[in-house]
Write a protein that holds these residues in place. Sequence first.
Motif, PDB file in Angstrom:
ATOM      1  N   ILE A  95      17.043  23.628  57.917  1.00 23.45           N
ATOM      2  CA  ILE A  95      16.314  24.880  57.711  1.00 23.45           C
ATOM      3  C   ILE A  95      17.202  25.906  57.020  1.00 23.45           C
ATOM      4  O   ILE A  95      16.758  26.623  56.119  1.00 23.45           O
ATOM      5  N   ALA A  96      18.466  25.977  57.414  1.00 20.32           N
ATOM      6  CA  ALA A  96      19.389  26.936  56.804  1.00 20.32           C
ATOM      7  C   ALA A  96      19.684  26.586  55.354  1.00 20.32           C
ATOM      8  O   ALA A  96      19.667  27.464  54.476  1.00 20.32           O
ATOM      9  N   VAL A  97      19.949  25.315  55.076  1.00 17.04           N
ATOM     10  CA  VAL A  97      20.284  24.886  53.713  1.00 17.04           C
ATOM     11  C   VAL A  97      19.157  25.217  52.745  1.00 17.04           C
ATOM     12  O   VAL A  97      19.398  25.659  51.615  1.00 17.04           O
ATOM     13  N   ASN A  98      17.915  25.043  53.178  1.00 16.45           N
ATOM     14  CA  ASN A  98      16.758  25.231  52.297  1.00 16.45           C
ATOM     15  C   ASN A  98      16.047  26.566  52.487  1.00 16.45           C
ATOM     16  O   ASN A  98      15.030  26.808  51.830  1.00 16.45           O
ATOM     17  N   HIS A 107      19.556  29.139  66.705  1.00 13.27           N
ATOM     18  CA  HIS A 107      18.288  29.805  66.353  1.00 13.27           C
ATOM     19  C   HIS A 107      17.340  28.884  65.585  1.00 13.27           C
ATOM     20  O   HIS A 107      16.156  28.783  65.922  1.00 13.27           O
ATOM     21  N   TYR A 108      17.852  28.217  64.563  1.00 11.76           N
ATOM     22  CA  TYR A 108      16.991  27.359  63.747  1.00 11.76           C
ATOM     23  C   TYR A 108      16.804  25.968  64.360  1.00 11.76           C
ATOM     24  O   TYR A 108      15.769  25.341  64.136  1.00 11.76           O
ATOM     25  N   GLY A 109      17.798  25.506  65.087  1.00 14.39           N
ATOM     26  CA  GLY A 109      17.683  24.189  65.702  1.00 14.39           C
ATOM     27  C   GLY A 109      17.250  24.234  67.153  1.00 14.39           C
ATOM     28  O   GLY A 109      16.929  23.199  67.739  1.00 14.39           O
ATOM     29  N   GLU A 110      17.292  25.420  67.762  1.00 14.67           N
ATOM     30  CA  GLU A 110      16.920  25.602  69.173  1.00 14.67           C
ATOM     31  C   GLU A 110      17.738  24.682  70.082  1.00 14.67           C
ATOM     32  O   GLU A 110      17.237  24.138  71.047  1.00 14.67           O
ATOM     33  N   GLN A 115      -5.763  34.017  39.795  1.00 19.84           N
ATOM     34  CA  GLN A 115      -6.442  33.946  41.089  1.00 19.84           C
ATOM     35  C   GLN A 115      -6.864  32.515  41.377  1.00 19.84           C
ATOM     36  O   GLN A 115      -7.236  31.772  40.469  1.00 19.84           O
ATOM     37  N   VAL A 116      -6.797  32.137  42.672  1.00 24.57           N
ATOM     38  CA  VAL A 116      -7.194  30.792  43.077  1.00 24.57           C
ATOM     39  C   VAL A 116      -8.152  30.885  44.258  1.00 24.57           C
ATOM     40  O   VAL A 116      -8.354  31.952  44.841  1.00 24.57           O
ATOM     41  N   ASP A 117      -8.729  29.729  44.606  1.00 29.10           N
ATOM     42  CA  ASP A 117      -9.737  29.690  45.657  1.00 29.10           C
ATOM     43  C   ASP A 117      -9.236  29.115  46.972  1.00 29.10           C
ATOM     44  O   ASP A 117      -9.811  29.394  48.025  1.00 29.10           O
ATOM     45  N   ARG A 118      -8.202  28.311  46.915  1.00 27.63           N
ATOM     46  CA  ARG A 118      -7.672  27.693  48.122  1.00 27.63           C
ATOM     47  C   ARG A 118      -6.180  27.438  47.982  1.00 27.63           C
ATOM     48  O   ARG A 118      -5.708  27.142  46.874  1.00 27.63           O
ATOM     49  N   VAL A 119      -5.467  27.533  49.096  1.00 26.09           N
ATOM     50  CA  VAL A 119      -4.043  27.193  49.129  1.00 26.09           C
ATOM     51  C   VAL A 119      -3.778  26.399  50.402  1.00 26.09           C
ATOM     52  O   VAL A 119      -4.227  26.794  51.482  1.00 26.09           O
ATOM     53  N   VAL A 120      -3.043  25.288  50.277  1.00 29.48           N
ATOM     54  CA  VAL A 120      -2.608  24.523  51.442  1.00 29.48           C
ATOM     55  C   VAL A 120      -1.091  24.415  51.407  1.00 29.48           C
ATOM     56  O   VAL A 120      -0.490  24.185  50.357  1.00 29.48           O
ATOM     57  N   LEU A 121      -0.481  24.608  52.562  1.00 27.99           N
ATOM     58  CA  LEU A 121       0.971  24.507  52.716  1.00 27.99           C
ATOM     59  C   LEU A 121       1.278  23.577  53.881  1.00 27.99           C
ATOM     60  O   LEU A 121       0.784  23.777  54.986  1.00 27.99           O
ATOM     61  N   ASP A 122       2.073  22.555  53.620  1.00 23.71           N
ATOM     62  CA  ASP A 122       2.511  21.600  54.641  1.00 23.71           C
ATOM     63  C   ASP A 122       4.014  21.816  54.794  1.00 23.71           C
ATOM     64  O   ASP A 122       4.805  21.376  53.959  1.00 23.71           O
ATOM     65  N   ILE A 123       4.401  22.506  55.862  1.00 24.51           N
ATOM     66  CA  ILE A 123       5.755  23.054  55.958  1.00 24.51           C
ATOM     67  C   ILE A 123       6.749  22.013  56.472  1.00 24.51           C
ATOM     68  O   ILE A 123       6.430  21.180  57.319  1.00 24.51           O
ATOM     69  N   GLY A 124       7.977  22.100  55.965  1.00 26.46           N
ATOM     70  CA  GLY A 124       9.048  21.239  56.468  1.00 26.46           C
ATOM     71  C   GLY A 124       9.401  20.115  55.516  1.00 26.46           C
ATOM     72  O   GLY A 124       8.953  20.056  54.379  1.00 26.46           O
ATOM     73  N   VAL A 125      10.203  19.195  56.028  1.00 29.72           N
ATOM     74  CA  VAL A 125      10.695  18.077  55.233  1.00 29.72           C
ATOM     75  C   VAL A 125       9.606  17.022  55.098  1.00 29.72           C
ATOM     76  O   VAL A 125       8.804  16.817  56.011  1.00 29.72           O
ATOM     77  N   SER A 126       9.555  16.353  53.936  1.00 30.17           N
ATOM     78  CA  SER A 126       8.545  15.320  53.725  1.00 30.17           C
ATOM     79  C   SER A 126       9.054  13.973  54.219  1.00 30.17           C
ATOM     80  O   SER A 126      10.259  13.746  54.355  1.00 30.17           O
ATOM     81  N   SER A 127       8.125  13.063  54.464  1.00 29.03           N
ATOM     82  CA  SER A 127       8.496  11.718  54.900  1.00 29.03           C
ATOM     83  C   SER A 127       9.333  11.010  53.847  1.00 29.03           C
ATOM     84  O   SER A 127      10.240  10.250  54.167  1.00 29.03           O
ATOM     85  N   MET A 128       9.026  11.260  52.563  1.00 26.60           N
ATOM     86  CA  MET A 128       9.817  10.647  51.490  1.00 26.60           C
ATOM     87  C   MET A 128      11.283  11.050  51.600  1.00 26.60           C
ATOM     88  O   MET A 128      12.185  10.233  51.420  1.00 26.60           O
ATOM     89  N   GLN A 129      11.509  12.324  51.883  1.00 26.86           N
ATOM     90  CA  GLN A 129      12.884  12.812  51.993  1.00 26.86           C
ATOM     91  C   GLN A 129      13.566  12.255  53.242  1.00 26.86           C
ATOM     92  O   GLN A 129      14.730  11.845  53.204  1.00 26.86           O
TER      93      GLN A 129
END
Length: 330
Positions: A203-206, A146-149, A87-101
Amino acid sequence: MPVLLAEVVEALGTAGGIAVDGTFGAGGYTRALLAADPALQVVAIDRDPTAIAGGQALVAEFDGRLRLLPGRFGELDSLLAEAGIAQVDRVVLDIGVSSMQLDAPERGFSFRSDGPLDMRMGRDGPSAADLVNDADETVLADIIYHYGEERRSRAVARTILETRRRGRIETTAQLAELVAGVVRTEPGSHIHPATRTFQGLRIAVNDELGELVRALHAAERVIGPGGRLAVVTFHSLEDRIVKQFFAARSGRSAQGSRHLPGSPVETVRSFRLVTKGPVLPGEAEIARNPRARSAKLRAAERTESDVPEPLAALTALASLPDAARGGHRR
């Protein structure tokens, strides 16, 4: 630069315990959480081996308060269980590709610099080049639409097939050039015509939307009562999934009417909203970091409710719908 950093830290709160950064990247959120709360321990997850290797200096800096786990954030509950954490107390999710990538040409996420058409966050599985060169026209068109609109997805897919008959499409520059020959730049727009096609393929690849759905349900299973979940998204597809998840789990979704046949649906409220709507970056942050302009933060607090069944509607939302196949594209 981590986006909406102060807002994320505030939404999660400070009260010691264990926090999970499900999308470690360059460690911006992790560092801020550790600095804000000296009693906090952080478990950070990333599927990219480069991010895990790059985070070792941060592990040393915070001396025992940070643990890095390689893996997909959609499996965060299993990864935590393997690490002996229930069990944990907090979760953060930053969705998508990172700047490094994005900024590494050899990763193939961006057309700003030429590089191999890769786009794999975890360096495993089929690449974007495999998808572009092997998928049939209908699948490619549906992914881009759909994924790229991208409204011109059928024309883009047709051009890809025509081009690959003469030889494989192997680089980001090749793909960007052929898309630019089909998709016109909107008047007054600074967005490259290949942007939406690249987004759809990435989005499809990952399986990014599928990962997001699995991560929301996994976070729900591991966050204890009073714990919080904060999610930062960058485009409408991601935000729609997060919005619908929180709406359903907080009882804000439309319910069955007692005046219609059948019993009203009993809602299990596993979360209460912390943010009543999306938190957006201010003008000053956007000026400092243009990549923040489309970011949205949503957060909620775990109740004492049992964990309900996963939301099948979200899985469908993350998939290519049958409605995308047909005459919607040009």
